[in-house]
Design a protein around this motif. Structure first.
Motif, short mmCIF file in Angstrom:
data_model
loop_
_atom_site.label_atom_id
_atom_site.label_comp_id
_atom_site.label_asym_id
_atom_site.label_seq_id
_atom_site.Cartn_x
_atom_site.Cartn_y
_atom_site.Cartn_z
N VAL B 49 0.68 -1.80 -0.16
CA VAL B 49 -0.06 -0.21 -0.20
C VAL B 49 1.01 1.88 0.12
O VAL B 49 1.71 1.38 0.66
N ASP B 50 0.84 2.41 -0.78
CA ASP B 50 0.88 3.10 -1.17
C ASP B 50 0.75 4.68 -0.10
O ASP B 50 -0.98 3.94 0.23
N LYS B 51 0.94 6.25 0.12
CA LYS B 51 -0.27 6.88 0.78
C LYS B 51 -1.06 7.31 -0.56
O LYS B 51 -1.79 7.68 0.44
N GLU B 52 -1.42 6.92 -1.66
CA GLU B 52 -2.28 7.28 -2.60
C GLU B 52 -3.68 6.00 -2.43
O GLU B 52 -4.90 6.96 -2.09
N GLY B 53 -2.91 5.27 -2.13
CA GLY B 53 -3.72 4.26 -1.43
C GLY B 53 -4.65 3.78 -0.13
O GLY B 53 -5.42 3.29 0.24
N LEU B 54 -4.16 4.82 0.84
CA LEU B 54 -4.61 4.27 1.77
C LEU B 54 -5.46 5.70 1.93
O LEU B 54 -5.39 6.65 2.36
N ASP B 55 -6.44 4.87 3.21
CA ASP B 55 -7.42 5.76 3.24
C ASP B 55 -7.86 5.40 4.91
O ASP B 55 -7.42 3.78 5.67
N VAL B 56 -7.27 5.87 5.89
CA VAL B 56 -8.23 6.23 7.43
C VAL B 56 -8.65 6.95 8.16
O VAL B 56 -8.32 8.23 7.81
N LYS B 57 -10.23 6.00 8.57
CA LYS B 57 -11.19 7.26 9.46
C LYS B 57 -11.54 7.12 10.29
O LYS B 57 -11.66 5.97 10.56
N LEU B 58 -11.61 7.95 11.08
CA LEU B 58 -12.56 8.01 12.56
C LEU B 58 -14.02 8.62 12.33
O LEU B 58 -13.78 10.14 12.21
N GLU B 59 -14.90 7.68 12.74
CA GLU B 59 -16.39 8.68 12.69
C GLU B 59 -17.29 7.86 13.40
O GLU B 59 -17.06 6.33 13.75
N LYS B 60 -17.71 8.35 14.75
CA LYS B 60 -19.16 7.87 15.43
C LYS B 60 -17.93 6.83 16.04
O LYS B 60 -18.32 5.86 16.51
N GLY B 61 -16.65 6.91 16.95
CA GLY B 61 -16.28 5.67 17.63
C GLY B 61 -15.73 4.50 16.48
O GLY B 61 -15.47 4.04 17.53
N VAL B 62 -15.37 4.76 15.56
CA VAL B 62 -15.27 3.00 14.18
C VAL B 62 -14.53 4.22 13.49
O VAL B 62 -13.63 5.29 13.17
N LEU B 63 -13.28 3.05 13.48
CA LEU B 63 -11.58 3.17 12.94
C LEU B 63 -11.68 2.53 12.17
O LEU B 63 -11.99 1.17 12.51
N THR B 64 -11.84 3.21 10.86
CA THR B 64 -11.70 2.49 9.14
C THR B 64 -10.65 2.51 8.67
O THR B 64 -10.21 3.28 8.68
N SER B 84 -2.34 -10.85 -4.17
CA SER B 84 -2.38 -9.74 -2.90
C SER B 84 -4.07 -9.19 -3.35
O SER B 84 -4.37 -9.39 -4.20
N ALA B 85 -4.94 -8.27 -2.26
CA ALA B 85 -5.93 -7.76 -2.91
C ALA B 85 -6.19 -6.93 -1.17
O ALA B 85 -4.74 -6.27 -1.03
N ASN B 86 -7.17 -5.89 -1.33
CA ASN B 86 -7.27 -4.50 -0.73
C ASN B 86 -6.63 -5.33 0.59
O ASN B 86 -7.73 -6.28 0.79
N TYR B 87 -6.87 -4.00 1.27
CA TYR B 87 -6.95 -3.81 2.81
C TYR B 87 -8.25 -3.66 3.85
O TYR B 87 -8.57 -2.29 3.33
N TYR B 88 -8.43 -4.23 4.99
CA TYR B 88 -9.51 -3.99 5.34
C TYR B 88 -10.23 -3.95 6.50
O TYR B 88 -10.12 -5.38 7.09
N ARG B 89 -9.64 -2.86 7.50
CA ARG B 89 -10.06 -3.48 9.32
C ARG B 89 -11.16 -2.70 9.48
O ARG B 89 -10.59 -1.24 9.22
N GLN B 90 -11.90 -2.89 10.57
CA GLN B 90 -12.55 -1.50 11.44
C GLN B 90 -11.78 -2.31 13.07
O GLN B 90 -12.68 -3.15 13.68
N PHE B 91 -12.02 -0.98 13.81
CA PHE B 91 -12.12 -1.34 15.39
C PHE B 91 -12.69 -0.20 15.68
O PHE B 91 -13.34 0.94 15.47
N LYS B 92 -13.88 -1.00 17.33
CA LYS B 92 -14.64 0.43 17.76
C LYS B 92 -13.33 0.52 18.71
O LYS B 92 -12.45 0.63 19.54
N LEU B 93 -13.61 2.36 18.49
CA LEU B 93 -12.46 2.55 20.01
C LEU B 93 -13.52 3.78 21.43
O LEU B 93 -14.50 4.05 20.82
N SER B 94 -12.53 3.78 21.65
CA SER B 94 -13.62 4.46 23.10
C SER B 94 -13.75 6.09 22.66
O SER B 94 -13.03 6.09 21.82
N GLU B 95 -14.17 6.62 23.79
CA GLU B 95 -14.73 7.89 22.96
C GLU B 95 -13.77 8.86 23.54
O GLU B 95 -14.10 9.77 23.26
#
Lengths: 147, 130
Positions: B49-64, B84-95
């Motif tokens: 994965v390079d910088k262009e292909g990476l997307d990190v989102k944090l909304e409503k306590g869920v990190l994607t 190779s396939a795309n990566y995807y993972r979600q985490f629930k974070l505390s508030e």
């Protein structure tokens, strides 16, 4: 299927059998205690070829390219290195899934390669190695003279 | 094939996404998450994965974490141990985190996220009066 090749399938099978028997007496009978990344087939590699080169891709994320060691002896390529642990001084772990430690992997190439023309590039955690096939191996086109 | 190897193969089998917004096979990256007094650190292995292909989102306590891999394949396959396939993972974070101050860094195929804790969540030492 277009690319089905009996010899290639045989070679894949042979490699898989080699792989399966590599750990006999060590892995199969005793469940390994703390199987680190050096225990199994790490790193994972893909081997491709075209007319001129062999291409190897190895999944080695999080390693300083300076810590990677590549050795080529006849038709055998050895990749070794060390993956450093995440620096953690007395912190609480929530997940610990990434392995670390020293590793070594030997890849047997289908044929000898030209040792003077090897290129290795480390890009985004993947090691891309290009090995040139020796000149004599390449198919030569022979033109037929017409009288 | 030994049982151990079989298990390893199953491990690396891409799993379906947790949500149904987009279809397709994805890989779940291996992560390290650790917490100090000041912040939460997440490290994820995402080779390819390079910088262009990476997307990190944090909304409503869920990190994607979403990573797109673009690798050109060269030549004919002789041996294939990974696809190779795309990566995807979600985490629930505390508030109790400071989402604004989160920093992300991508180096050598490893994503490092530093998420500072909110003031209220930091441990406080309580002095005992004599």
């Amino acid at each position: 299927m277009t690319g089905w090749d009996l010899f290639q399938e045989m070679d894949m099978l042979r490699r898989e059998i080699d792989q399966a028997f590599r750990g006999v007496g060590r892995h199969s009978f005793y469940p390994s205690f703390l199987p680190g990344i050096s225990a199994g087939d790490y790193p994972r590699v893909n081997l491709n070829e075209d007319e001129n080169n062999y291409y190897i891709e190895a999944l080695v994320p999080g390693i300083d390219p300076k810590d990677l060691d590549l050795n080529l002896l006849q038709g055998t390529l050895t990749l070794s290195g060390e993956r450093k642990a995440s620096e953690n001084n007395g912190q609480t772990w929530h997940r610990h899934e990434r392995g670390n430690g020293k590793f070594m992997r030997t890849i047997e190439l289908p044929d000898s390669v030209d040792g003077s023309k090897v290129d290795a590039e480390y890009r985004n955690g993947i090691l891309l190695i290009t090995l040139a096939k020796p000149q004599s191996e390449k198919p030569k086109r022979i033109s037929v003279r017409a009288n | 094939m030994t049982a151990q190897e079989l298990a390893k193969r199953q491990d690396s089998t891409p799993t379906r996404r947790e949500e149904t917004r987009t279809a397709g096979r994805v890989l779940v990256p291996a992560v390290d998450i650790f917490e100090s007094d000041e912040n939460l650190t997440l490290m994820a292995d995402m080779p390819g994965v390079d910088k262009e292909g990476l997307d990190v989102k944090l909304e409503k306590g869920v990190l994607t974490i979403n990573g797109e891999v673009n690798m050109e394949s060269r030549g004919k396959t002789l041996l294939q141990e990974f696809t190779s396939a795309n990566y995807y993972r979600q985490f629930k974070l505390s508030e109790h985190i400071d989402a604004e101050m989160t920093t992300a860094e991508l180096a050598n195929g490893v994503l490092t996220l530093r998420i500072p804790k909110a003031e209220s969540a930091k441990p406080k030492r309580i002095e005992i009066r004599h």
